[in-house]
Design a protein around this motif. Structure first.
Motif, PDB file in Angstrom:
ATOM      1  N   ALA A 219       0.815  -1.193   0.000  1.00 27.99           N
ATOM      2  CA  ALA A 219       0.000   0.000   0.000  1.00 27.99           C
ATOM      3  C   ALA A 219       0.846   1.238   0.000  1.00 27.99           C
ATOM      4  CB  ALA A 219      -0.900   0.012   1.209  1.00 27.99           C
ATOM      5  N   ASP A 220       1.929   1.201   0.773  1.00 29.15           N
ATOM      6  CA  ASP A 220       2.751   2.391   0.898  1.00 29.15           C
ATOM      7  C   ASP A 220       3.373   2.774  -0.430  1.00 29.15           C
ATOM      8  OD1 ASP A 220       2.283   2.310   3.565  1.00 29.15           O
ATOM      9  OD2 ASP A 220       3.936   0.955   3.923  1.00 29.15           O
ATOM     10  N   ILE A 221       3.785   1.775  -1.167  1.00 28.73           N
ATOM     11  CA  ILE A 221       4.427   2.060  -2.435  1.00 28.73           C
ATOM     12  C   ILE A 221       3.449   2.774  -3.327  1.00 28.73           C
ATOM     13  CG2 ILE A 221       5.463   0.996  -4.402  1.00 28.73           C
ATOM     14  CD1 ILE A 221       6.320  -1.207  -2.702  1.00 28.73           C
ATOM     15  N   ALA A 222       2.234   2.253  -3.350  1.00 28.64           N
ATOM     16  CA  ALA A 222       1.253   2.874  -4.191  1.00 28.64           C
ATOM     17  C   ALA A 222       1.073   4.302  -3.772  1.00 28.64           C
ATOM     18  CB  ALA A 222      -0.064   2.159  -4.048  1.00 28.64           C
ATOM     19  N   ALA A 223       1.082   4.484  -2.473  1.00 32.99           N
ATOM     20  CA  ALA A 223       0.895   5.815  -1.990  1.00 32.99           C
ATOM     21  C   ALA A 223       1.996   6.688  -2.498  1.00 32.99           C
ATOM     22  CB  ALA A 223       0.925   5.824  -0.480  1.00 32.99           C
ATOM     23  N   ALA A 224       3.186   6.155  -2.405  1.00 36.78           N
ATOM     24  CA  ALA A 224       4.316   6.922  -2.838  1.00 36.78           C
ATOM     25  C   ALA A 224       4.147   7.347  -4.262  1.00 36.78           C
ATOM     26  CB  ALA A 224       5.562   6.080  -2.715  1.00 36.78           C
ATOM     27  N   ILE A 285       3.534   4.571 -12.112  1.00 36.48           N
ATOM     28  CA  ILE A 285       2.840   5.758 -11.620  1.00 36.48           C
ATOM     29  C   ILE A 285       2.530   6.700 -12.783  1.00 36.48           C
ATOM     30  CG2 ILE A 285       2.941   7.714 -10.031  1.00 36.48           C
ATOM     31  CD1 ILE A 285       5.133   6.211  -8.521  1.00 36.48           C
ATOM     32  N   VAL A 286       1.284   7.031 -12.882  1.00 40.08           N
ATOM     33  CA  VAL A 286       0.832   8.050 -13.838  1.00 40.08           C
ATOM     34  C   VAL A 286      -0.012   9.042 -13.056  1.00 40.08           C
ATOM     35  CG1 VAL A 286      -0.542   8.534 -15.892  1.00 40.08           C
ATOM     36  CG2 VAL A 286       0.857   6.445 -15.783  1.00 40.08           C
ATOM     37  N   MET A 287       0.351  10.331 -13.116  1.00 42.16           N
ATOM     38  CA  MET A 287      -0.409  11.316 -12.354  1.00 42.16           C
ATOM     39  C   MET A 287       0.015  12.732 -12.717  1.00 42.16           C
ATOM     40  SD  MET A 287      -0.747  11.612  -8.223  1.00 42.16           S
ATOM     41  CE  MET A 287      -0.084  13.174  -7.696  1.00 42.16           C
ATOM     42  N   ASP A 288      -0.951  13.590 -12.780  1.00 44.07           N
ATOM     43  CA  ASP A 288      -0.701  15.018 -12.969  1.00 44.07           C
ATOM     44  C   ASP A 288      -0.634  15.649 -11.585  1.00 44.07           C
ATOM     45  OD1 ASP A 288      -0.648  17.685 -13.448  1.00 44.07           O
ATOM     46  OD2 ASP A 288      -2.343  17.700 -14.848  1.00 44.07           O
ATOM     47  N   PRO A 289       0.513  16.175 -11.196  1.00 37.69           N
ATOM     48  CA  PRO A 289       0.629  16.746  -9.857  1.00 37.69           C
ATOM     49  C   PRO A 289      -0.378  17.858  -9.583  1.00 37.69           C
ATOM     50  CG  PRO A 289       2.797  16.415 -10.806  1.00 37.69           C
ATOM     51  CD  PRO A 289       1.797  16.173 -11.901  1.00 37.69           C
ATOM     52  N   ASP A 290      -0.829  18.532 -10.628  1.00 34.30           N
ATOM     53  CA  ASP A 290      -1.814  19.590 -10.411  1.00 34.30           C
ATOM     54  C   ASP A 290      -3.225  19.031 -10.248  1.00 34.30           C
ATOM     55  OD1 ASP A 290       0.049  21.656 -10.557  1.00 34.30           O
ATOM     56  OD2 ASP A 290      -0.025  21.650 -12.762  1.00 34.30           O
ATOM     57  N   HIS A 291      -3.394  17.777 -10.552  1.00 35.80           N
ATOM     58  CA  HIS A 291      -4.718  17.145 -10.458  1.00 35.80           C
ATOM     59  C   HIS A 291      -4.553  15.763  -9.845  1.00 35.80           C
ATOM     60  CE1 HIS A 291      -6.469  20.319 -12.979  1.00 35.80           C
ATOM     61  NE2 HIS A 291      -5.349  20.231 -13.688  1.00 35.80           N
ATOM     62  N   PRO A 292      -4.490  15.662  -8.514  1.00 37.95           N
ATOM     63  CA  PRO A 292      -4.262  14.371  -7.853  1.00 37.95           C
ATOM     64  C   PRO A 292      -5.283  13.312  -8.239  1.00 37.95           C
ATOM     65  CG  PRO A 292      -4.062  16.180  -6.291  1.00 37.95           C
ATOM     66  CD  PRO A 292      -4.598  16.775  -7.556  1.00 37.95           C
ATOM     67  N   ASP A 293      -6.487  13.753  -8.609  1.00 34.71           N
ATOM     68  CA  ASP A 293      -7.503  12.777  -8.951  1.00 34.71           C
ATOM     69  C   ASP A 293      -7.160  12.007 -10.230  1.00 34.71           C
ATOM     70  OD1 ASP A 293      -7.789  15.190 -10.324  1.00 34.71           O
ATOM     71  OD2 ASP A 293      -9.874  14.732 -10.802  1.00 34.71           O
ATOM     72  N   SER A 294      -6.128  12.436 -10.954  1.00 32.10           N
ATOM     73  CA  SER A 294      -5.728  11.748 -12.181  1.00 32.10           C
ATOM     74  C   SER A 294      -4.776  10.587 -11.911  1.00 32.10           C
ATOM     75  CB  SER A 294      -5.045  12.736 -13.129  1.00 32.10           C
ATOM     76  OG  SER A 294      -3.778  13.155 -12.590  1.00 32.10           O
ATOM     77  N   ALA A 295      -4.444  10.371 -10.660  1.00 27.72           N
ATOM     78  CA  ALA A 295      -3.443   9.353 -10.319  1.00 27.72           C
ATOM     79  C   ALA A 295      -3.884   7.953 -10.738  1.00 27.72           C
ATOM     80  CB  ALA A 295      -3.160   9.379  -8.825  1.00 27.72           C
ATOM     81  N   ASP A 296      -2.955   7.210 -11.260  1.00 23.96           N
ATOM     82  CA  ASP A 296      -3.153   5.797 -11.611  1.00 23.96           C
ATOM     83  C   ASP A 296      -1.896   5.071 -11.144  1.00 23.96           C
ATOM     84  OD1 ASP A 296      -3.622   3.331 -12.632  1.00 23.96           O
ATOM     85  OD2 ASP A 296      -4.013   3.979 -14.686  1.00 23.96           O
ATOM     86  N   ILE A 297      -2.027   4.333 -10.050  1.00 29.49           N
ATOM     87  CA  ILE A 297      -0.859   3.777  -9.379  1.00 29.49           C
ATOM     88  C   ILE A 297      -0.971   2.256  -9.303  1.00 29.49           C
ATOM     89  CG2 ILE A 297       0.461   3.727  -7.237  1.00 29.49           C
ATOM     90  CD1 ILE A 297      -0.837   6.512  -6.661  1.00 29.49           C
ATOM     91  N   ALA A 298       0.108   1.582  -9.601  1.00 36.34           N
ATOM     92  CA  ALA A 298       0.175   0.127  -9.465  1.00 36.34           C
ATOM     93  C   ALA A 298       1.555  -0.244  -8.936  1.00 36.34           C
ATOM     94  CB  ALA A 298      -0.079  -0.563 -10.795  1.00 36.34           C
ATOM     95  N   VAL A 299       1.579  -0.912  -7.782  1.00 36.90           N
ATOM     96  CA  VAL A 299       2.835  -1.300  -7.144  1.00 36.90           C
ATOM     97  C   VAL A 299       2.842  -2.810  -6.943  1.00 36.90           C
ATOM     98  CG1 VAL A 299       4.316  -1.022  -5.127  1.00 36.90           C
ATOM     99  CG2 VAL A 299       2.960   0.907  -5.946  1.00 36.90           C
ATOM    100  N   HIS A 328       1.607 -17.323  -3.253  1.00 32.23           N
ATOM    101  CA  HIS A 328       1.349 -15.902  -3.509  1.00 32.23           C
ATOM    102  C   HIS A 328       2.679 -15.149  -3.493  1.00 32.23           C
ATOM    103  CE1 HIS A 328      -2.800 -17.033  -2.732  1.00 32.23           C
ATOM    104  NE2 HIS A 328      -2.412 -17.531  -1.563  1.00 32.23           N
ATOM    105  N   PRO A 329       3.457 -15.249  -4.554  1.00 34.60           N
ATOM    106  CA  PRO A 329       4.804 -14.663  -4.556  1.00 34.60           C
ATOM    107  C   PRO A 329       4.851 -13.145  -4.526  1.00 34.60           C
ATOM    108  CG  PRO A 329       4.232 -15.514  -6.728  1.00 34.60           C
ATOM    109  CD  PRO A 329       3.146 -15.963  -5.808  1.00 34.60           C
ATOM    110  N   THR A 330       3.755 -12.473  -4.928  1.00 37.53           N
ATOM    111  CA  THR A 330       3.778 -11.008  -4.953  1.00 37.53           C
ATOM    112  C   THR A 330       2.565 -10.432  -4.230  1.00 37.53           C
ATOM    113  OG1 THR A 330       2.594 -10.896  -7.063  1.00 37.53           O
ATOM    114  CG2 THR A 330       5.016 -10.971  -7.151  1.00 37.53           C
ATOM    115  N   ALA A 331       2.706  -9.183  -3.828  1.00 39.35           N
ATOM    116  CA  ALA A 331       1.594  -8.399  -3.292  1.00 39.35           C
ATOM    117  C   ALA A 331       1.461  -7.158  -4.167  1.00 39.35           C
ATOM    118  CB  ALA A 331       1.854  -8.008  -1.841  1.00 39.35           C
ATOM    119  N   THR A 332       0.243  -6.662  -4.335  1.00 46.70           N
ATOM    120  CA  THR A 332       0.038  -5.483  -5.191  1.00 46.70           C
ATOM    121  C   THR A 332      -0.823  -4.453  -4.491  1.00 46.70           C
ATOM    122  OG1 THR A 332      -1.929  -6.451  -6.236  1.00 46.70           O
ATOM    123  CG2 THR A 332       0.194  -6.872  -7.301  1.00 46.70           C
ATOM    124  N   PHE A 333      -0.585  -3.217  -4.838  1.00 45.13           N
ATOM    125  CA  PHE A 333      -1.448  -2.120  -4.401  1.00 45.13           C
ATOM    126  C   PHE A 333      -1.822  -1.315  -5.640  1.00 45.13           C
ATOM    127  CE2 PHE A 333      -2.061   2.319  -3.199  1.00 45.13           C
ATOM    128  CZ  PHE A 333      -3.097   2.192  -2.290  1.00 45.13           C
TER     129      PHE A 333
END
Length: 418
Positions: A219-224, A285-299, A328-333
């Motif tokens: 989760a944290d990575i995604a947040a990052a 990570i795909v995101m416009d810093p001026d528009h946080p709602d545009s974030a598309d995150i996969a970790v 379950h070798p990986t975890a995703t956020f």
């Protein structure tokens, strides 16, 4: 009077001292729970040492036969029986302990004194109960046999005065007659001395401070990720709305995580804290810093890369009790969109999939750094999340009884605009 050879004498007293240590430690292990983990590993190491020394003692006995018996009749038969029983105890206790570890549900790796790996015995799980009961029974039988052995030695030395005890004391030295048996007491006292003290009340679990080399749990990575893009959202909301009304928004930019990031985790454990990190993870990570709602995150995190800096515990983490890496070798956020919660602070709600379970997860993060032209734009991202481990089946066995219910995740990294 014929004596035992020096090798037999050294092995006799060394084994006696180690057995005293093992008995004093073994009594306390069950009540210590997770706090006794390190002591449990030492108990295994000393047990294997006793087994090796006992095999050496048997070899020496055949190489250099023992002195002739001084007493016959039922007393001599009893003495011989006690000796046979002691050898059975010195061999059987370590072997049943080895079998117990090998058949346990939680496969804890065994490293002799943290260095030499000891493989598990190829025994069925059904043998665990037999090994456990046998180990406990042998411990009590061993204590009784040692008591009989000591009583017999004292009888010969104090009552019969036949000098039998000098067979195990080099040079008939009175000083050694006192010092060598004292080793047994030293072994017992040492075992009690290294036991953990009374358990203190658990301190509140505080998130691990983030640094430039840290990154989060799934989760944290995604947040990052979200964070990096949200950084440019520092512009006032009114200006953002006005710009949106005047012209269509361009596609949000993608960001690349720079080397040196870190995902960390910590959890309370019977008043202490276990901290670790994941060595291998990737983020999109795909995101416009001026528009946080545009974030598309996969970790994605490689769960086999988890480490807490302890070889024994690291060997347990991939097992079914914790991360179940085989299945379950990986975890995703994954998160779509983020929200500004204050100056340079953000929140992203997404989904964490860990050990085959998917649950909603929120991360919080802070952005710092300056804008740049094109690919010169970078952001320093740091943040945290709190994960309820039981929801994902992490820490579901007997050895996890002392773990706190919440795992604190922290992350820190630098993201550069593509």
């Amino acid at each position: 009077m014929q004596r035992y050879n020096r090798a037999a004498i050294v092995l006799h007293w060394a084994i006696a001292a180690l057995l005293a240590f093992q008995i004093s430690v073994g009594w306390a292990l069950e009540d210590l729970g997770a706090r006794g983990f390190a002591l449990y590993q030492l108990h295994k190491s000393v047990g294997m040492t006793v087994l090796a020394l006992t095999l050496a003692r048997i070899a020496v006995r055949y190489w250099k036969p023992r002195p002739a018996k001084l007493e016959g009749g039922w007393q001599g038969a009893l003495a011989s029986g006690v000796h046979v029983g002691l050898y059975a105890f010195m061999l059987g206790a370590p072997l049943t302990g080895w079998a117990l570890v090998s058949t346990a549900k939680v496969k804890v790796p065994t490293l002799i004194f943290g260095t030499i790996p000891l493989p598990h015995l190829p025994l069925p799980a059904a043998a665990h109960g037999l090994a456990e009961n046998g180990h406990g029974l042998l411990a009590w039988l061993g204590i009784a046999l040692v008591a009989l052995h000591v009583a017999g030695a004292l009888r010969h030395h104090l009552l019969m005065r036949d000098g039998l005890i000098w067979r195990m004391v080099p040079g008939r030295s009175t000083a050694l007659l006192i010092a060598l048996p004292a080793l047994i007491l030293v072994g017992f006292v040492a075992g009690r001395a290294i036991l953990p003290g009374p358990q203190a009340a658990p301190a509140p679990l505080a998130p691990e401070p983030a640094n430039a080399a840290n990154a989060a749990e799934p989760a944290d990575i995604a947040a990052a990720v979200t964070i990096a893009e949200a950084a440019n959202a520092a512009a006032p909301a009114a200006n953002a709305a006005e710009a949106a009304a005047q012209e269509p928004l361009a596609p949000p930019p993608a960001w690349t995580i720079q080397p040196g990031g870190r995902i960390g985790f910590s959890v309370g454990n019977d008043g202490e804290t276990i901290s670790g990190s994941f060595a291998r993870w990737t983020a999109r990570i795909v995101m416009d810093p001026d528009h946080p709602d545009s974030a598309d995150i996969a970790v994605t995190i490689d769960m086999a890369s988890a480490s807490v800096g302890d070889a024994y515990k690291d060997g347990m983490l991939p097992g079914d009790e914790f991360f179940g890496v085989a299945a379950h070798p990986t975890a995703t956020f994954i998160a779509r969109g983020a929200q500004a919660t204050g100056p340079s602070t953000y929140r992203a709600r997404g989904t964490l999939t860990l050990k085959g379970v998917s649950k909603p997860q929120t991360i919080r993060f802070t952005l710092s750094g300056k804008d740049g032209a094109g690919t010169d734009a970078t952001r320093q991202v740091s943040g945290s999340a709190t994960i309820a481990r039981a929801s994902f089946g992490v820490g579901n066995g007997d050895s996890s009884g002392g773990l706190g219910p919440q795992v604190a995740l922290t992350f820190a990294f630098t993201a550069k605009r593509q």
